[in-house]
Design a protein around this motif. Structure first.
Motif, short mmCIF file in Angstrom:
data_model
loop_
_atom_site.label_atom_id
_atom_site.label_comp_id
_atom_site.label_asym_id
_atom_site.label_seq_id
_atom_site.Cartn_x
_atom_site.Cartn_y
_atom_site.Cartn_z
N TYR A 29 84.24 10.36 26.88
CA TYR A 29 83.09 10.48 26.00
C TYR A 29 82.14 11.57 26.51
O TYR A 29 81.51 12.27 25.74
N GLY A 30 82.09 11.68 27.82
CA GLY A 30 81.22 12.66 28.46
C GLY A 30 81.63 12.84 29.91
O GLY A 30 82.63 12.27 30.35
N ILE A 31 80.86 13.63 30.63
CA ILE A 31 81.16 13.89 32.04
C ILE A 31 79.90 13.74 32.88
O ILE A 31 78.79 13.83 32.37
N ALA A 32 80.12 13.53 34.16
CA ALA A 32 79.04 13.55 35.15
C ALA A 32 79.49 14.49 36.26
O ALA A 32 80.64 14.45 36.69
N VAL A 33 78.60 15.36 36.68
CA VAL A 33 78.95 16.34 37.71
C VAL A 33 77.87 16.41 38.78
O VAL A 33 76.70 16.17 38.51
N ILE A 34 78.32 16.75 39.97
CA ILE A 34 77.39 17.04 41.07
C ILE A 34 77.78 18.37 41.69
O ILE A 34 77.07 19.36 41.58
N SER A 35 78.96 18.41 42.31
CA SER A 35 79.34 19.57 43.12
C SER A 35 79.52 20.85 42.31
O SER A 35 79.19 21.93 42.80
N GLN A 44 76.89 23.07 44.23
CA GLN A 44 77.52 23.97 45.19
C GLN A 44 77.73 25.38 44.63
O GLN A 44 78.27 26.24 45.31
N ALA A 45 77.27 25.61 43.42
CA ALA A 45 77.41 26.93 42.81
C ALA A 45 76.40 27.90 43.42
O ALA A 45 75.33 27.49 43.88
N ASP A 46 76.74 29.17 43.43
CA ASP A 46 75.81 30.19 43.91
C ASP A 46 74.54 30.20 43.08
O ASP A 46 73.45 30.43 43.59
N ASP A 47 74.70 29.96 41.78
CA ASP A 47 73.56 29.91 40.86
C ASP A 47 73.67 28.60 40.07
O ASP A 47 74.29 28.56 39.00
N GLY A 65 84.06 13.40 38.95
CA GLY A 65 84.89 13.76 40.10
C GLY A 65 85.63 15.06 39.92
O GLY A 65 86.64 15.12 39.21
N GLY A 66 85.11 16.13 40.50
CA GLY A 66 85.79 17.42 40.49
C GLY A 66 85.81 18.12 39.14
O GLY A 66 86.61 19.02 38.92
N ILE A 67 84.94 17.72 38.24
CA ILE A 67 84.93 18.32 36.90
C ILE A 67 84.08 19.59 36.93
O ILE A 67 83.00 19.62 37.50
N SER A 68 84.63 20.62 36.30
CA SER A 68 83.96 21.92 36.29
C SER A 68 84.22 22.58 34.94
O SER A 68 84.94 22.04 34.09
N GLU A 69 83.68 23.77 34.77
CA GLU A 69 83.87 24.51 33.53
C GLU A 69 85.34 24.77 33.26
O GLU A 69 85.78 24.78 32.11
N ARG A 70 86.14 24.95 34.31
CA ARG A 70 87.55 25.29 34.11
C ARG A 70 88.42 24.10 33.69
O ARG A 70 89.49 24.30 33.12
N ASN A 71 87.98 22.86 33.94
CA ASN A 71 88.82 21.72 33.58
C ASN A 71 88.16 20.72 32.62
O ASN A 71 88.75 19.71 32.27
N VAL A 72 86.92 21.00 32.20
CA VAL A 72 86.21 20.06 31.32
C VAL A 72 86.92 19.86 29.99
O VAL A 72 86.90 18.76 29.43
N GLU A 73 87.57 20.89 29.48
CA GLU A 73 88.26 20.76 28.20
C GLU A 73 89.37 19.71 28.29
O GLU A 73 89.50 18.86 27.41
#
Length: 180
Positions: free
Chosen positions: A145-151, A155-158, A129-137
């Protein structure tokens, strides 16, 4: 790798699952099918992930046996404890932050909820939920233990670059450099 595809016909999900099973086998990566026990068995996936509309946990365990993983989506302490008590191999927990896929459905829990949960949950907690490179730490430091991401990827340009950057960040956080 989890296949979460709710809008495809069974035959199309099966075809996609066959392709992904081959790829994940080549990389020795676990392959989990969201909700579809039949597809998971047909392609010899490593496990199944259950949500609130899925078959009951004991029924799924009886179908897939003890050698396959079963994960359960949870959104609060009660659901997480129930999944653990049922015998889940891991839980997905969230949303941790606001996310378009849960907008208006569930309020974000924040990283603090993982920290509280980890005092009672002794199986892996995969944050979502809302996890990205900026908040994964913060999420991993909070006990996930880990993360799951979709958006953050879709939704990234690349999307390929977004996935690569997120993966690199996780590897760096999970495997800190050793100073000599």
């Amino acid at each position: 790798m989890q296949l979460r595809e709710k809008g495809l016909a069974t035959r199309d999900i099966y075809s996609l699952a066959c392709e992904l099973r081959n790829i994940t086998s080549d990389f020795k990566a676990n392959f989990i099918i969201n909700d579809r026990v039949d597809i998971a068995l047909a392609v010899e996936a490593d496990g199944v992930h259950l949500g609130w509309q899925s078959l009951p946990f004991p029924v799924v365990r009886g179908l897939v046996g003890s050698e396959r993983l079963i994960g359960v989506s949870t959104h609060n302490r009660r659901e997480a404890l129930q999944a653990q008590n049922d015998g889940a191999d891991y839980i997905a927990f969230g949303p941790i932050f606001g996310t378009p896929s849960k907008a208006g459905l569930l309020n974000p829990t924040g990283v603090e909820a993982i920290q509280r949960l980890k005092k009672e949950i002794h199986i892996p907690v995969v944050a979502l939920g809302g996890i990205s490179e900026r908040n994964v730490e913060a999420v991993l430091d909070g006990g996930a233990y880990g993360i799951a991401v979709i958006s953050s990827i879709m939704q990234a340009d690349d999307p390929v670059d977004a996935a690569r950057c997120l993966c690199n960040k996780i590897v760096t956080l999970k495997c800190p450099k050793i100073l000599t």
